[in-house]
Write a protein that holds these residues in place. Structure first.
Motif, short mmCIF file in Angstrom:
data_model
loop_
_atom_site.label_atom_id
_atom_site.label_comp_id
_atom_site.label_asym_id
_atom_site.label_seq_id
_atom_site.Cartn_x
_atom_site.Cartn_y
_atom_site.Cartn_z
N VAL A 29 0.83 -1.21 0.00
CA VAL A 29 0.00 0.00 0.00
C VAL A 29 0.87 1.26 0.00
O VAL A 29 0.63 2.20 -0.77
CB VAL A 29 -0.96 -0.02 1.20
CG1 VAL A 29 -1.72 1.30 1.30
CG2 VAL A 29 -1.94 -1.18 1.08
N LEU A 30 1.90 1.28 0.85
CA LEU A 30 2.76 2.46 0.92
C LEU A 30 3.49 2.71 -0.40
O LEU A 30 3.67 3.86 -0.81
CB LEU A 30 3.77 2.30 2.06
CG LEU A 30 3.19 2.34 3.48
CD1 LEU A 30 4.29 2.05 4.49
CD2 LEU A 30 2.53 3.67 3.76
N LEU A 31 3.91 1.64 -1.05
CA LEU A 31 4.60 1.79 -2.34
C LEU A 31 3.67 2.40 -3.39
O LEU A 31 4.06 3.30 -4.13
CB LEU A 31 5.11 0.43 -2.81
CG LEU A 31 5.78 0.40 -4.20
CD1 LEU A 31 7.00 1.29 -4.24
CD2 LEU A 31 6.14 -1.04 -4.58
N VAL A 37 -0.58 6.88 -6.48
CA VAL A 37 -1.87 6.23 -6.62
C VAL A 37 -2.74 6.60 -5.41
O VAL A 37 -2.29 6.54 -4.27
CB VAL A 37 -1.71 4.70 -6.69
CG1 VAL A 37 -3.05 4.00 -6.84
CG2 VAL A 37 -0.78 4.32 -7.85
N SER A 38 -3.98 7.00 -5.67
CA SER A 38 -4.87 7.37 -4.58
C SER A 38 -5.30 6.14 -3.79
O SER A 38 -5.21 5.01 -4.28
CB SER A 38 -6.12 8.08 -5.12
OG SER A 38 -6.93 7.18 -5.86
N LEU A 45 -7.26 -1.61 -7.30
CA LEU A 45 -6.24 -2.57 -7.73
C LEU A 45 -6.40 -3.89 -6.96
O LEU A 45 -6.21 -4.97 -7.53
CB LEU A 45 -4.85 -2.00 -7.51
CG LEU A 45 -4.45 -0.81 -8.40
CD1 LEU A 45 -3.09 -0.26 -7.97
CD2 LEU A 45 -4.41 -1.23 -9.86
N GLY A 46 -6.75 -3.80 -5.69
CA GLY A 46 -7.01 -5.00 -4.91
C GLY A 46 -8.20 -5.77 -5.44
O GLY A 46 -8.19 -7.01 -5.49
N VAL A 47 -9.22 -5.05 -5.89
CA VAL A 47 -10.40 -5.70 -6.47
C VAL A 47 -10.02 -6.41 -7.77
O VAL A 47 -10.45 -7.55 -8.03
CB VAL A 47 -11.51 -4.67 -6.72
CG1 VAL A 47 -12.64 -5.30 -7.54
CG2 VAL A 47 -12.04 -4.13 -5.41
N ALA A 48 -9.19 -5.77 -8.60
CA ALA A 48 -8.76 -6.38 -9.86
C ALA A 48 -8.02 -7.69 -9.59
O ALA A 48 -8.20 -8.70 -10.29
CB ALA A 48 -7.86 -5.41 -10.63
N SER A 92 3.08 4.02 -14.36
CA SER A 92 1.79 4.18 -15.03
C SER A 92 0.71 3.37 -14.33
O SER A 92 0.92 2.21 -13.96
CB SER A 92 1.91 3.74 -16.49
OG SER A 92 0.65 3.52 -17.06
N ILE A 93 -0.48 3.98 -14.18
CA ILE A 93 -1.58 3.29 -13.53
C ILE A 93 -2.02 2.08 -14.35
O ILE A 93 -2.41 1.04 -13.80
CB ILE A 93 -2.78 4.26 -13.31
CG1 ILE A 93 -3.87 3.56 -12.48
CG2 ILE A 93 -3.32 4.76 -14.63
CD1 ILE A 93 -3.47 3.17 -11.11
#
Length: 418
Positions: A29-31, A37-38, A45-48, A92-93
Motif C-alpha cells: 500500500v505504501l509503495l 496512486v490514490s 487494484l485490490g479488487v482487480a 503508469s496506472i
C-alpha cells in the motif's frame, strides 16, 4: 523419487511460492501511495487482483488436470515475476493494473498444482501410508508459513533498516519467483500427460471442472471438508478485519496499533508453522487424521472463545491476551492442515485433483468474503465478542461433522486422458 525426496521438493516449492507474498505485503500500500496512486485506486487494484483469482480459479485447476502440474507452476512463477517487476518499477496506472491482474493470474495458476504434484508423486509409490502423506502435506504447509513469517519481517525491515526504496522488497520477491521458475523446471519431474492440443484443452478443461464440481457435491466427506475450509477462512477473515482496529484502540494510537498488529501477524505465521510441525508429531503418535483434526479444531475453537473474552480486557493486558489467543488459533489451524488435506486426497483421483483443490480454494475465498462482511456487520451492530463467538461456532460445527463423518471408498488414482 522417494516419498521423502518428493516431500522436500514440495516444501521447497511451497516456500518459494509464498516468500514473495510475505516480502511485498508490508510495503504494497505504501509503495502504491508513493507512486501517486490514490487510496481509492489502491482499493480498486485490490479488487482487480481478487476478480482475476475468482474468475480463473476453476479453469486453471481444470487446465492443470489436463496438461500437467509443472506447466501450471512454471506459468504461475512467470506471471508473478512479471507482475512484481511491474509493481516495483512501473509508474503508469495502466501498468499497475496489469501488475494486479497478473498477480491474480499467478495466484490462480499456482493454487493447487504444487500440492497435486506432491500427492500424485507419493501415491505412485504403493508403500506410502496415509500417515506419511499427511506428514508430507504438513511439511509443505509449515514451509509456506515459515516463508510468510520470514518474508513479512524482511519486507518490513529492509526499507527502514537499510534506508532503501520501498520497491526493493518487491524486486527481491520477483527474484524469488525467478528461482521458483528454475527449480520447478529442473526439480519437479512428472509423468507425461497426453499431448495437449487446442481441441483437447477445450474439451478436457470443462470436463475436468464438471467432474471436480460434481465430486464436490456428491461425496459426503468432501462436502464436509469444503465446508470446514470455508469456516476456517471465515474465522480468519473476521479476525484480520477486526484485530487491527482493536489493537489500535488497545495501544492508544493507530501507529502503535499497526506496530502491535504487524508483530502479532508475523508471529502468527510462525505459530502456523509450529502447528504444522506439531501435526507431524501427532500424526505419528495418534496414527489417525481425524484424531489430529479433532485436536486442531479444539485448539482453534478454544482460542476464538479466548479472543471473545479478551475483548473485555483493556490496555497491555488486552494486547497480550488477544495476541496469545491469536497465536493459539494459528497453532490449531496449522495442526489441522495436513491431516485434512490427506482426508481430501483420499477421496480424489489424479484426474480431478487440481480441480478439486481449486474448488476448495474458491469456496474458501467466498467463505472469507462472506464471513468478513457478515461478521463485520455483526461486530458493528453488537460487539467484537459476538463476532468472535459466531466465528467459533462456524468452525466448531463443520469441524465436528468432519471428524465424525463416515469415510467413503478410497478414490482410485488415475491419470487424465484427453
Amino acid at each position: 523419487m522417494t516419498a521423502s525426496g518428493a516431500a522436500r521438493r514440495f516444501a521447497l516449492i511451497s516456500f518459494l511460492s509464498w516468500l514473495p507474498t510475505g516480502l511485498f505485503i508490508p510495503v504494497l500500500v505504501l509503495l502504491l501511495l508513493d507512486k501517486g496512486v490514490s487510496l481509492t485506486a489502491v482499493a480498486a487494484l485490490g479488487v482487480a487482483y481478487s476478480v482475476a483469482i475468482m474468475v480463473l480459479e476453476l479453469p486453471t485447476g481444470g487446465l492443470a488436470d489436463v496438461v500437467g502440474r509443472r506447466p501450471m507452476i512454471v506459468a504461475s512463477a512467470a506471471a508473478s515475476l512479471i507482475a512484481l517487476l511491474l509493481l516495483g518499477l512501473a509508474e503508469s496506472i495502466l501498468l499497475l493494473v496489469a501488475s494486479s491482474i497478473l498477480r491474480g493470474i499467478g495466484r490462480a495458476l499456482g493454487s493447487g498444482p504444487v500440492e497435486a504434484w506432491y500427492v500424485d508423486t507419493v501415491q505412485a509409490r504403493s508403500e506410502v501410508s496415509d500417515a506419511e502423506l499427511s506428514r508430507g502435506l504438513s511439511f509443505g504447509l509449515m514451509a509456506s508459513s515459515v516463508a510468510l513469517a520470514v518474508g513479512t519481517v524482511a519486507g518490513a525491515l529492509i526499507p527502514f533498516a537499510l534506508h532503501t526504496s520501498l520497491a526493493v522488497p518487491v524486486l527481491i520477491a520477483a527474484a524469488c519467483d525467478a528461482v521458483r521458475l528454475v527449480v520447478t523446471i529442473f526439480a519437479m519431474p512428472e509423468p507425461k500427460y497426453a499431448p495437449a492440443t487446442l481441441r483437447s484443452v477445450l474439451r478436457g478443461v470443462p470436463a475436468a471442472i464438471a467432474t471436480g464440481l460434481s465430486l464436490g457435491v456428491r461425496n459426503a466427506l468432501l462436502i464436509r471438508i469444503l465446508s470446514t475450509g470455508a469456516g476456517m477462512v471465515a474465522a480468519l477473515a473476521v479476525i484480520e478485519l477486526l484485530t487491527p482496529a482493536w489493537m489500535g484502540e488497545l495501544a492508544g494510537s493507530p501507529d502503535r496499533g499497526v506496530l502491535a498488529y504487524g508483530i502479532v501477524a508475523a508471529v502468527g505465521f510462525a505459530a502456523d508453522a509450529v502447528g504444522s510441525g506439531l501435526s507431524m508429531r501427532l500424526t505419528r503418535r495418534l496414527d489417525s487424521a481425524r484424531a489430529v483434526c479433532l485436536v486442531g479444531f479444539a485448539v482453534s475453537v478454544f482460542s476464538l472463545a479466548c479472543l471473545a473474552g479478551a475483548t473485555a480486557v483493556d490496555g497491555l493486558g488486552g494486547i497480550l491476551a488477544a495476541g496469545g489467543a491469536y497465536l493459539l488459533m494459528f497453532v490449531g489451524l496449522g495442526i489441522v492442515g495436513g491431516p485434512m488435506g490427506q482426508l481430501l486426497h483420499s477421496q480424489v483421483a489424479s484426474a480431478e485433483r487440481a480441480t478439486v483443490l481449486s474448488v476448495q480454494s474458491l469456496i474458501g475465498y467466498l467463505g472469507g468474503a462472506v464471513g468478513a462482511v457478515a461478521l463485520g456487520q455483526l461486530a458493528v451492530a453488537t460487539s467484537m465478542a459476538a463476532a468472535f463467538g459466531v466465528a467459533a461456532v462456524l468452525l466448531a460445527i463443520p469441524g465436528w461433522l468432519l471428524v465424525t463423518a463416515a469415510t467413503p471408498a478410497r478414490a482410485e488414482s488415475r491419470q487424465v486422458e484427453v
